[in-house]
Structures are given as structure tokens and as C-alpha cells.
Design a protein around this motif. Sequence first.
Motif, PDB file in Angstrom:
ATOM      1  N   UNK A   1     -19.797 -31.908 -71.337  1.00 51.76           N
ATOM      2  CA  UNK A   1     -19.202 -32.751 -70.300  1.00 51.76           C
ATOM      3  C   UNK A   1     -18.433 -33.912 -70.906  1.00 51.76           C
ATOM      4  N   UNK A   2     -19.014 -34.540 -71.923  1.00 49.87           N
ATOM      5  CA  UNK A   2     -18.327 -35.672 -72.561  1.00 49.87           C
ATOM      6  C   UNK A   2     -17.027 -35.223 -73.212  1.00 49.87           C
ATOM      7  N   UNK A   3     -17.071 -34.108 -73.940  1.00 53.48           N
ATOM      8  CA  UNK A   3     -15.866 -33.618 -74.598  1.00 53.48           C
ATOM      9  C   UNK A   3     -14.788 -33.238 -73.589  1.00 53.48           C
ATOM     10  N   UNK A   4     -15.193 -32.555 -72.507  1.00 58.04           N
ATOM     11  CA  UNK A   4     -14.211 -32.166 -71.500  1.00 58.04           C
ATOM     12  C   UNK A   4     -13.587 -33.365 -70.805  1.00 58.04           C
ATOM     13  N   UNK A   5     -14.416 -34.351 -70.448  1.00 65.55           N
ATOM     14  CA  UNK A   5     -13.875 -35.548 -69.798  1.00 65.55           C
ATOM     15  C   UNK A   5     -12.952 -36.310 -70.742  1.00 65.55           C
ATOM     16  N   UNK A   6     -13.335 -36.387 -72.014  1.00 64.75           N
ATOM     17  CA  UNK A   6     -12.468 -37.067 -72.984  1.00 64.75           C
ATOM     18  C   UNK A   6     -11.138 -36.332 -73.128  1.00 64.75           C
ATOM     19  N   UNK A   7     -11.209 -35.012 -73.187  1.00 59.23           N
ATOM     20  CA  UNK A   7      -9.974 -34.234 -73.284  1.00 59.23           C
ATOM     21  C   UNK A   7      -9.055 -34.490 -72.093  1.00 59.23           C
ATOM     22  N   UNK A   8      -9.662 -34.478 -70.893  1.00 57.64           N
ATOM     23  CA  UNK A   8      -8.844 -34.683 -69.692  1.00 57.64           C
ATOM     24  C   UNK A   8      -8.286 -36.101 -69.629  1.00 57.64           C
ATOM     25  N   UNK A   9      -9.073 -37.082 -70.097  1.00 55.06           N
ATOM     26  CA  UNK A   9      -8.580 -38.453 -70.116  1.00 55.06           C
ATOM     27  C   UNK A   9      -7.413 -38.606 -71.087  1.00 55.06           C
ATOM     28  N   UNK A  10      -7.553 -38.032 -72.271  1.00 62.50           N
ATOM     29  CA  UNK A  10      -6.469 -38.114 -73.258  1.00 62.50           C
ATOM     30  C   UNK A  10      -5.216 -37.416 -72.739  1.00 62.50           C
ATOM     31  N   UNK A  11      -5.416 -36.268 -72.108  1.00 68.22           N
ATOM     32  CA  UNK A  11      -4.261 -35.553 -71.558  1.00 68.22           C
ATOM     33  C   UNK A  11      -3.587 -36.365 -70.453  1.00 68.22           C
ATOM     34  N   UNK A  12      -4.398 -36.986 -69.583  1.00 67.17           N
ATOM     35  CA  UNK A  12      -3.824 -37.804 -68.513  1.00 67.17           C
ATOM     36  C   UNK A  12      -3.068 -39.001 -69.079  1.00 67.17           C
ATOM     37  N   UNK A  13      -3.625 -39.632 -70.116  1.00 66.39           N
ATOM     38  CA  UNK A  13      -2.940 -40.770 -70.723  1.00 66.39           C
ATOM     39  C   UNK A  13      -1.643 -40.325 -71.385  1.00 66.39           C
ATOM     40  N   UNK A  14      -1.667 -39.187 -72.069  1.00 70.72           N
ATOM     41  CA  UNK A  14      -0.436 -38.679 -72.688  1.00 70.72           C
ATOM     42  C   UNK A  14       0.615 -38.361 -71.634  1.00 70.72           C
TER      43      UNK A  14
END
Length: 383
Positions: A140-153
Motif C-alpha cells: 500500500x505504501x509503495x503504491x500510494x507513493x507511486x501514485x503521488x509521484x506520478x500525480x506530482x509529475x
Amino acid sequence: MRASWTLPSAWSAYPRRGVVVLATATAVLNGAVTADGQYLTPRTAVAVVSGAALLAGPRLPWFAAPLTAVVATGLWGWPMLSLLLVALFDLAACRRITMAVGSCAVVLAVNAVAPAAISLWRPQQYGPVLFMLLAMVGGLWMGNRRRLVRALNDQVEHLRVERELREETARAAERSRIAAEMHDVLAHRLSLIALHTGVLSTRASTLPPPVAERLTLLRTASTEALADLRDVLGALHERGPTAEAPPSPILRDVHELVEQAREAGQQVELRVSGRAEQAPASHRLALYRLVQEGLTNARKHAAGAPVRIRLDYGGPATVVEIINGSGETAGHGTPSGFGLVGLAERVRALGGDLHAGPHGPGSWRLAARIPRPAPPAQNGSRP
């Protein structure tokens, strides 16, 4: 539910492959330990198949890898637990929490009747459950981090594209303004030519026939040129039918801007070299806009600071330099920064250079140098 198997970008590169290979090797070794050192067993084959499914990832249906890991762990217990943990991590990272929890429940239920040597419930009754929970939390942490980084990019890319579009809009607006101003200037000059040639044509009887003929031709050509200019560039004046025509900038002087700024409370020092008539009309329009933008920026970003303006109409180039000291930022207005973009476009169109940036401690400098156009060649012949 999603129809495809997706993995976090940070978890789908080489580190994940290494983890899957290590988990597969661990499962094979543990299976051999529980099988009296024999490697060629069904549990070894299932472990290899499960590891291959985890490595294949998106190339297989999303449920293939978790299903093989659940079957292997349910039948052969803790020796295959490492494969199940990787599958649970992937499911949680892809927001398939229901499937991950269901896989844990199936494995624990099936393994409850397994022999003690491979049971997940012995010797630590809740140990495997804790490992499964940690794997899901990590996913869950890895997936949320991935989605956050993608949203910021995506947001950064959106802001970059938006800024480029706004800069291009500012450049296009400045080009339209330049064309509209030059339309006003050329229309004024052509109308003067047509007026004077018309006055001279009234005295055609007192002039030699060739001169009278040339005057008539000049008056006709200037009138037609004026009409063509209005037809082509008149659309650039985006005004309504009831809007008043703005005053032509060529008729205004930089001294008016300085006086208006002084009346508003700004401390402005103006130094002028040469006469404004020495510079082309396009240079005078550019200087007017530069001084206007410089005074406006000084009011916005350095309220109360003194402003020094230097204009040079003589020499091989027209030069303007505006320097303001440090001051308080005005509490009103929203600075956009696109005024300088339009000015840079205007100066480049005239073949000049624009520089804007800090100048000493706490001061700002806006300067432009616009070279004079080369005079037309003189061949010494007469028409």
C-alpha cells in the motif's frame, strides 16, 4: 476492478526481479529441506512456476501470479511463504486489497490441515499472519507513493505546458500589438503623403506635365496603399463597434510616463541623450513600452524605491536602461511575468537584445539595445 495487471514503477525494475529470484530460490531450498534434500519434486516445480509468473507480471492475466503463489503456499506451507509475500505486495500496491486479504484467508484455511512440518500455524501461530500484514502494508505504501509521484509529475508537466502556452500567447499578443501600432504609424504617414500630393495636384496647371503626371501617380499609389493596409491589418484592432479608438503610442512621449509616475509618488530620474526624432518610429514605440513596463514593475515589486531611466537616441543603436532600487512589494496586483516575454519578442523582432535581472544588491535592471537599420544604398543615379 481493473482488467490489467499493473505494478508500481519503482517496484517493476531490476530490484523487483532480484527480489522475485531470491524468493523463488528460497522457496526451492526450503522445499528441498522439507523433502529430505530432494529437489526434483512437485513443490519445486510449483515454486519455479510461481516465480516465473511473478517475473512475467503484466504479460500474464493479473490473477495468474497470485493464484500460483496461493496454491503453492496453501499446499506446501511456510517453505513457499516468500512467494506469497511478493504476490501480496503486488496486489496491495495495485489497490487489490480485497483480493490480497482473500488470498491470505484461503492460504491460512487450506494450510490449517497441513502437516506440522510445513504448517503456517506452528511453531509461531500468528507469525505468518504478521508477515502477510507487513507485505500488504508495504505494498500500500509503495503504491500510494507511486501514485503521488506520478500525480506530482503530471502536475509539473501541466504547469510547464501551461506556462509555455501563456508565453506563446504573450508573444502572439505582442506581435499583434506591434503590427497594429505600425499600422497606425504607416496609415498616418501615407495619409500625409496623399494629402500633400492632393494639394499639389490642385496646382497641376502651373507645373510641368511630367511633374503633374508623377504627382497624380503618387497620390493614387499612396491612396491605394493606405486602403490595402487598412484591409490587411485593420482586423488586428480587436475593438467593438462602439469602443473608442486608443491613442496612437507614437504621439505619446516617454516624458509623459515619467511625469505620471512622479505624480503617483515615484522617484524617477530621467536622462536623455539625443533627440527622439533621430530614432525610427518602431524604436520609439519599443522604448515607450519598455519604460512603461519598467515603471510598472518598479511600483509592483519595489514600491518607494528610486528609479533611474537612461535613454540614448543617438549613435548606431537606440538604448534604454531602467534601474530601480530595493523597496516593498505592493500588496495589490498579481504579477504574471509575461510582460517581459512580450517585450523580449518586440525587441527581438527589431534585431535587438533585452536583458532583465538583478543589478547589484537589492536592485533590478531592465535594459535593451536596438541597432539602427542600415541606410538604403545610394547608387548616385537619377530617375
